[in-house]
Design a protein around this motif. Structure first.
Motif, PDB file in Angstrom:
ATOM      1  N   ARG A   1      27.463  41.976  38.676  1.00  0.00           N
ATOM      2  CA  ARG A   1      29.117  41.889  39.248  1.00  0.00           C
ATOM      3  C   ARG A   1      29.483  39.817  39.782  1.00  0.00           C
ATOM      4  O   ARG A   1      30.045  39.117  39.286  1.00  0.00           O
TER       5      ARG A   1
ATOM      6  N   LEU B   1      30.387  36.985  37.660  1.00  0.00           N
ATOM      7  CA  LEU B   1      32.446  35.948  37.924  1.00  0.00           C
ATOM      8  C   LEU B   1      31.507  34.956  38.013  1.00  0.00           C
ATOM      9  O   LEU B   1      32.787  34.279  37.811  1.00  0.00           O
TER      10      LEU B   1
ATOM     11  N   CYS C   1      33.641  32.660  36.311  1.00  0.00           N
ATOM     12  CA  CYS C   1      34.754  31.751  36.866  1.00  0.00           C
ATOM     13  C   CYS C   1      35.169  30.115  36.691  1.00  0.00           C
ATOM     14  O   CYS C   1      35.494  28.919  36.757  1.00  0.00           O
TER      15      CYS C   1
ATOM     16  N   ASP D   1      39.097  31.281  39.331  1.00  0.00           N
ATOM     17  CA  ASP D   1      39.145  32.545  40.311  1.00  0.00           C
ATOM     18  C   ASP D   1      39.978  33.394  38.261  1.00  0.00           C
ATOM     19  O   ASP D   1      40.939  33.063  38.470  1.00  0.00           O
ATOM     20  N   PRO D   2      39.851  34.771  38.857  1.00  0.00           N
ATOM     21  CA  PRO D   2      40.506  35.483  38.078  1.00  0.00           C
ATOM     22  C   PRO D   2      41.983  36.130  38.548  1.00  0.00           C
ATOM     23  O   PRO D   2      42.059  35.803  39.338  1.00  0.00           O
TER      24      PRO D   2
ATOM     25  N   GLY E   1      41.949  41.558  39.194  1.00  0.00           N
ATOM     26  CA  GLY E   1      40.632  42.183  39.539  1.00  0.00           C
ATOM     27  C   GLY E   1      40.910  43.618  39.942  1.00  0.00           C
ATOM     28  O   GLY E   1      40.579  44.204  40.874  1.00  0.00           O
TER      29      GLY E   1
ATOM     30  N   ASP F   1      34.413  46.810  39.321  1.00  0.00           N
ATOM     31  CA  ASP F   1      33.522  45.742  38.081  1.00  0.00           C
ATOM     32  C   ASP F   1      34.953  45.553  37.099  1.00  0.00           C
ATOM     33  O   ASP F   1      33.434  45.154  35.493  1.00  0.00           O
TER      34      ASP F   1
ATOM     35  N   TYR G   1      37.757  41.999  36.012  1.00  0.00           N
ATOM     36  CA  TYR G   1      38.136  40.990  36.091  1.00  0.00           C
ATOM     37  C   TYR G   1      39.351  40.648  35.138  1.00  0.00           C
ATOM     38  O   TYR G   1      38.755  40.356  33.582  1.00  0.00           O
ATOM     39  N   GLU G   2      40.307  39.880  35.306  1.00  0.00           N
ATOM     40  CA  GLU G   2      41.107  39.347  33.901  1.00  0.00           C
ATOM     41  C   GLU G   2      42.107  38.186  34.312  1.00  0.00           C
ATOM     42  O   GLU G   2      42.079  37.693  35.595  1.00  0.00           O
ATOM     43  N   TRP G   3      41.262  37.166  33.398  1.00  0.00           N
ATOM     44  CA  TRP G   3      42.412  35.847  33.238  1.00  0.00           C
ATOM     45  C   TRP G   3      43.424  35.703  32.314  1.00  0.00           C
ATOM     46  O   TRP G   3      43.007  36.109  31.353  1.00  0.00           O
TER      47      TRP G   3
ATOM     48  N   GLN H   1      39.042  39.711  28.967  1.00  0.00           N
ATOM     49  CA  GLN H   1      38.433  40.715  30.013  1.00  0.00           C
ATOM     50  C   GLN H   1      37.107  40.756  30.570  1.00  0.00           C
ATOM     51  O   GLN H   1      37.209  40.468  29.230  1.00  0.00           O
TER      52      GLN H   1
ATOM     53  N   THR I   1      31.962  44.340  34.394  1.00  0.00           N
ATOM     54  CA  THR I   1      30.693  43.372  34.629  1.00  0.00           C
ATOM     55  C   THR I   1      29.649  45.226  34.685  1.00  0.00           C
ATOM     56  O   THR I   1      30.418  46.171  35.058  1.00  0.00           O
TER      57      THR I   1
END
Length: 124
Positions: free
Chosen positions: A18, A22, A26, A32-33, A36, A40, A42-44, A53, A56
């Protein structure tokens, strides 16, 4: 309604540890996302309705069979920024009047890239 109406998309990338994943994504995306929802996952939101997506903590990772390319305003500046962050993007390739792009991979072998649309005049 007789037709399906697609309104967005998500693209999922699988990665390992993770913190390492990240840090990599990032740095690549430059922020940053946005979400979250799971320790495990995360999305932007890359553009309205288009989400990257990041899943992790995976141990058996098969690299993606597609290349995820992110559009940037200036390919040359973006490649320079990434190199300054320790990334190893390829030399920029140009198709005059169409596109300029550079390729790289994440630490888990997922093919990535950046591109600049040369057919669009900024500010128009």
């Amino acid at each position: 309604m007789t037709e399906m109406s697609v309104r967005g998309l998500t693209i999922a990338v699988h990665a390992g540890h993770r913190d390492e994943a990240l840090a990599f994504y990032c740095a690549l995306i430059g922020r940053d996302p946005d979400l979250g929802p799971d320790p495990d996952f995360y999305e932007w939101e890359i553009s309205p309705g288009a989400w990257l997506q990041l899943a992790t903590g995976r141990t058996a990772i098969t690299p993606s069979s597609f290349r995820l390319r992110l559009q940037v305003e200036s390919i040359d500046s973006s490649v320079k920024i990434l190199r300054g962050k320790g990334f190893e993007p390829s030399a920029v390739k140009r198709l005059p009047g169409l596109v300029a792009f550079s390729n790289l991979t994440d630490p888990w072998g997922n093919p990535l890239g950046l591109y600049e649309d040369l057919g669009v005049v900024p500010g128009v």
